[in-house]
Motif scaffolding. Structure first.
Motif, mmCIF file in Angstrom:
data_model
loop_
_atom_site.group_PDB
_atom_site.id
_atom_site.type_symbol
_atom_site.label_atom_id
_atom_site.label_comp_id
_atom_site.label_asym_id
_atom_site.label_seq_id
_atom_site.Cartn_x
_atom_site.Cartn_y
_atom_site.Cartn_z
ATOM 1 N N ALA A 1 -10.278 2.123 8.069
ATOM 2 C CA ALA A 1 -11.156 0.937 8.011
ATOM 3 C C ALA A 1 -11.238 0.251 9.372
ATOM 4 C CB ALA A 1 -10.633 -0.036 6.953
ATOM 5 N N SER A 2 -10.079 0.119 10.059
ATOM 6 C CA SER A 2 -10.085 -0.572 11.362
ATOM 7 C C SER A 2 -10.915 0.194 12.396
ATOM 8 C CB SER A 2 -8.654 -0.774 11.871
ATOM 9 O OG SER A 2 -7.965 0.457 11.892
ATOM 10 N N TYR A 3 -10.927 1.532 12.281
ATOM 11 C CA TYR A 3 -11.732 2.379 13.180
ATOM 12 C C TYR A 3 -13.220 2.050 13.016
ATOM 13 C CZ TYR A 3 -13.954 6.827 14.689
ATOM 14 O OH TYR A 3 -14.745 7.780 15.271
ATOM 15 N N TYR A 4 -13.675 2.037 11.756
ATOM 16 C CA TYR A 4 -15.092 1.761 11.492
ATOM 17 C C TYR A 4 -15.483 0.327 11.833
ATOM 18 C CZ TYR A 4 -15.381 6.280 9.089
ATOM 19 O OH TYR A 4 -15.369 7.615 8.806
ATOM 20 N N TRP A 5 -14.624 -0.620 11.476
ATOM 21 C CA TRP A 5 -14.935 -2.026 11.752
ATOM 22 C C TRP A 5 -15.049 -2.293 13.249
ATOM 23 C CZ3 TRP A 5 -17.388 -5.172 8.925
ATOM 24 C CH2 TRP A 5 -17.229 -5.177 7.532
ATOM 25 N N SER A 6 -14.130 -1.702 14.024
ATOM 26 C CA SER A 6 -14.162 -1.935 15.479
ATOM 27 C C SER A 6 -15.468 -1.407 16.071
ATOM 28 C CB SER A 6 -12.964 -1.275 16.163
ATOM 29 O OG SER A 6 -13.006 0.128 16.013
ATOM 30 N N ILE A 7 -15.929 -0.240 15.579
ATOM 31 C CA ILE A 7 -17.183 0.336 16.085
ATOM 32 C C ILE A 7 -18.369 -0.565 15.730
ATOM 33 C CG2 ILE A 7 -18.828 2.252 15.727
ATOM 34 C CD1 ILE A 7 -16.348 4.116 15.631
ATOM 35 N N LEU A 8 -18.415 -1.033 14.492
ATOM 36 C CA LEU A 8 -19.533 -1.881 14.054
ATOM 37 C C LEU A 8 -19.559 -3.207 14.808
ATOM 38 C CD1 LEU A 8 -19.394 -1.268 10.184
ATOM 39 C CD2 LEU A 8 -21.130 -0.418 11.772
ATOM 40 N N ILE A 9 -18.392 -3.832 14.963
ATOM 41 C CA ILE A 9 -18.333 -5.135 15.645
ATOM 42 C C ILE A 9 -18.651 -4.988 17.132
ATOM 43 C CG2 ILE A 9 -16.766 -7.028 16.311
ATOM 44 C CD1 ILE A 9 -15.450 -6.615 13.478
ATOM 45 N N PHE A 10 -18.073 -3.953 17.747
ATOM 46 C CA PHE A 10 -18.314 -3.704 19.180
ATOM 47 C C PHE A 10 -19.810 -3.453 19.442
ATOM 48 C CE2 PHE A 10 -18.619 -0.632 22.735
ATOM 49 C CZ PHE A 10 -18.093 -1.430 23.736
ATOM 50 N N THR A 11 -20.428 -2.624 18.595
ATOM 51 C CA THR A 11 -21.860 -2.322 18.764
ATOM 52 C C THR A 11 -22.698 -3.594 18.577
ATOM 53 O OG1 THR A 11 -21.444 -0.119 17.866
ATOM 54 C CG2 THR A 11 -23.738 -0.801 18.010
ATOM 55 N N GLY A 12 -22.366 -4.384 17.560
ATOM 56 C CA GLY A 12 -23.106 -5.616 17.287
ATOM 57 C C GLY A 12 -23.001 -6.630 18.422
ATOM 58 N N LEU A 13 -21.785 -6.804 18.965
ATOM 59 C CA LEU A 13 -21.588 -7.762 20.057
ATOM 60 C C LEU A 13 -22.337 -7.331 21.323
ATOM 61 C CD1 LEU A 13 -17.769 -8.498 19.596
ATOM 62 C CD2 LEU A 13 -19.615 -10.148 19.294
ATOM 63 N N THR A 14 -22.287 -6.023 21.624
ATOM 64 C CA THR A 14 -22.988 -5.527 22.817
ATOM 65 C C THR A 14 -24.496 -5.661 22.637
ATOM 66 O OG1 THR A 14 -21.182 -3.929 23.116
ATOM 67 C CG2 THR A 14 -23.146 -3.588 24.431
ATOM 68 N N LEU A 15 -24.958 -5.362 21.425
ATOM 69 C CA LEU A 15 -26.389 -5.490 21.123
ATOM 70 C C LEU A 15 -26.867 -6.929 21.319
ATOM 71 C CD1 LEU A 15 -29.018 -4.200 19.965
ATOM 72 C CD2 LEU A 15 -28.180 -4.798 17.688
ATOM 73 N N SER A 16 -26.012 -7.899 20.967
ATOM 74 C CA SER A 16 -26.446 -9.304 21.026
ATOM 75 C C SER A 16 -26.835 -9.730 22.444
ATOM 76 C CB SER A 16 -25.362 -10.228 20.475
ATOM 77 O OG SER A 16 -24.221 -10.179 21.304
ATOM 78 N N TYR A 17 -26.037 -9.336 23.461
ATOM 79 C CA TYR A 17 -26.446 -9.779 24.800
ATOM 80 C C TYR A 17 -27.514 -8.868 25.411
ATOM 81 C CZ TYR A 17 -23.076 -6.565 27.161
ATOM 82 O OH TYR A 17 -22.368 -5.491 27.614
ATOM 83 N N ALA A 18 -27.597 -7.611 24.923
ATOM 84 C CA ALA A 18 -28.683 -6.727 25.385
ATOM 85 C C ALA A 18 -30.030 -7.262 24.889
ATOM 86 C CB ALA A 18 -28.455 -5.306 24.883
ATOM 87 N N LEU A 19 -30.040 -7.770 23.643
ATOM 88 C CA LEU A 19 -31.269 -8.337 23.077
ATOM 89 C C LEU A 19 -31.730 -9.565 23.861
ATOM 90 C CD1 LEU A 19 -30.441 -8.193 19.244
ATOM 91 C CD2 LEU A 19 -32.260 -6.918 20.397
ATOM 92 N N LYS A 20 -30.765 -10.288 24.402
ATOM 93 C CA LYS A 20 -31.097 -11.537 25.093
ATOM 94 C C LYS A 20 -31.912 -11.283 26.370
ATOM 95 C CE LYS A 20 -28.952 -15.706 26.998
ATOM 96 N NZ LYS A 20 -27.688 -16.296 27.485
ATOM 97 N N GLY A 21 -31.487 -10.283 27.156
ATOM 98 C CA GLY A 21 -32.139 -10.126 28.453
ATOM 99 C C GLY A 21 -32.680 -8.752 28.788
ATOM 100 N N GLY A 22 -32.545 -7.776 27.878
ATOM 101 C CA GLY A 22 -33.046 -6.436 28.174
ATOM 102 C C GLY A 22 -32.380 -5.844 29.398
ATOM 103 N N LEU A 23 -33.185 -5.199 30.263
ATOM 104 C CA LEU A 23 -32.633 -4.564 31.469
ATOM 105 C C LEU A 23 -32.064 -5.604 32.435
ATOM 106 C CD1 LEU A 23 -32.169 -1.766 32.734
ATOM 107 C CD2 LEU A 23 -34.362 -1.984 33.893
#
Length: 443
Positions: free
Chosen positions: A149-171
């Motif tokens: 469970a911790s393996y999957y949760w870490s991947i989902l949270i890490f992807t979501g957090l990285t996506l959040s700032y990528a969405l803010k400013g793109g390249l």
């Protein structure tokens, strides 16, 4: 407080800081071309961004493991891939200054037509899709065993957090955060090397004597990496997108510097594996060395993995959104670009929940794209459109022969690991070049 809790703190805090520091992109130029305050990235910024977006979590892990397996030769062999930057820098400079092309897609469309662009886009969309899960799975391994469970949760949270700032400013936010991540990476790498060299039984002498310069023990990979460097960079939009945002001269200079400095970073990171080799450690080199030194070094190594994975992931999101919106002209707005980012984040995470066989089947290897070699290296040559399909098709065939291990052994002239990789690439690239020019000779 145990190691896992510290790791969670590092992931969450670093992502929140990057989110607040990231510039907010309002225009398409800011979102897709990283224009900030009406200025394009400088040499220093672009060089740092190129290096860190390519030193991803998987490549660091590979460098350390190759150091463990082959000594210094392993690190140097893997660093051979960084010739890709020099090749891409020179070719993109020519495409821009002599051909007046504004992107790789612009060049392919004007020379080979829309169908060629569609095939090429499919290849790079696959590449970006692979980038998502291959980097997040490295992170998952630091939080728990595969399938836990911790393996999957870490991947989902890490992807979501990285996506959040990528969405803010793109390249824009991708390149801005790359610079911060590059500085952090350099500091952490110095800390790791200082700790290794501080031990009594590890010095430059051990490093120089750690491997044998033979084909069997690493040189197969070295020459295969050099051969692939003439096609590999062009199927990686994370790299090529950065080739069209600053002036041609700044771009060429940045790519050449990134080639040298990136190679050194990889070689330095292979020292971790070499240290593991001298100590008789086995398994994943970076993890083994981290555990041998205790909590502090383990956290430093983990943090390097987190920063490098995040930098590649945010670049992947911005490249995919540019591919759909700008290169393929499917949308016009920043909001469409943001939707594309969310789509690739979700699609790229699904394979994490599937088994390993499916993952290897969905990977487009460097060998499968060797057909791009003549298309870009001989871009000035006037050839019929069929040349594109012959070369790319041949590359895919050789890639499949390698993946399924059915390449004739009588055509492999060296021994050891990576021998088939080297010779499939050598015969494959030669075939692609010949097939590329045959229609021209017939005509």
């Amino acid at each position: 407080m145990d190691v896992i809790n510290w790791q969670w703190a590092l992931v969450i805090c670093s992502s929140i800081i990057l989110f607040f520091l990231s510039p907010l992109a309002k225009t398409t130029d800011e979102f897709f071309k990283a224009v900030h305050k009406k200025k394009a990235p400088s040499t220093l910024v672009l060089t740092g961004s190129l290096i860190i977006s390519w030193i991803f979590a998987k490549s660091i892990t590979n460098a350390a493991n190759l150091g463990l397996a082959f000594g210094l030769v392993g690190g140097v062999a893997y660093a051979g891939y960084y010739l890709s930057f020099a090749v891409a820098g020179v070719i993109i400079y020519q495409l821009r200054t002599q051909g007046n092309f504004t992107s790789i897609h612009h060049f392919l469309n004007s020379k080979f037509g829309k169908q060629a662009v569609a095939i090429f886009s499919l290849l790079i969309a696959f590449r970006l899709f692979n980038e998502v899960w291959s980097n997040t799975m490295v992170i998952g391994n630091y939080f728990g065993d595969v399938g836990s469970a911790s393996y999957y949760w870490s991947i989902l949270i890490f992807t979501g957090l990285t996506l959040s700032y990528a969405l803010k400013g793109g390249l824009s936010s991708s390149i801005f955060t790359d610079v911060l991540q590059m500085v952090l990476f350099a500091v952490l790498l110095i800390v790791i090397l200082a700790m290794l060299f501080h031990t009594e039984d590890f010095s430059s002498k051990e490093i120089l004597n750690s491997g044998t310069w033979s084909f069997e023990l690493g040189l197969n990979l070295f020459f295969a990496a050099l051969l692939q460097s003439f096609s590999y960079p062009f199927h990686d939009p994370v790299l090529t997108d950065r080739g069209f945002i600053s002036s041609p001269k700044v771009t060429r200079k940045s790519f050449l510097w990134a080639s040298i400095l990136g190679a050194f970073c990889i070689i330095f990171f292979s020292f971790i594996g070499i240290y593991a080799q001298t100590q008789g450690l086995d398994g994943q080199a970076a993890v083994a060395v981290g555990k041998a030194f205790g909590v502090v070094l383990l956290l430093v190594i983990n943090f390097i993995m987190i920063t490098s994975a995040a930098s590649t992931l945010d670049s992947t999101f911005s490249s995919f959104s540019k591919l759909l919106t700008v290169d393929l002209n499917l949308g016009k707005s920043v909001s469409f670009g943001r939707l594309a980012m969310v789509a690739v984040a979700i699609l790229g995470t699904i394979p994490v929940f599937l088994n390993a066989e499916i993952l290897s089947a969905t990977t487009i290897s460097g060998t499968m794209v060797i057909g791009l070699t003549p298309i870009f290296i001989f871009w000035k040559q006037n050839v019929p459109k069929i040349s594109f399909y012959l070369s790319v098709g041949a590359g895919l065939v050789f890639g499949i022969l390698l993946v399924f291990d059915v390449f004739p052994e009588s055509l492999i002239f060296t021994e050891g690991k990576y021998a088939s990789l080297l010779w499939v690439n050598l015969w494959g690239i030669s075939s692609c070049i010949i097939l590329y020019f045959i229609p021209k000779w017939i005509r």
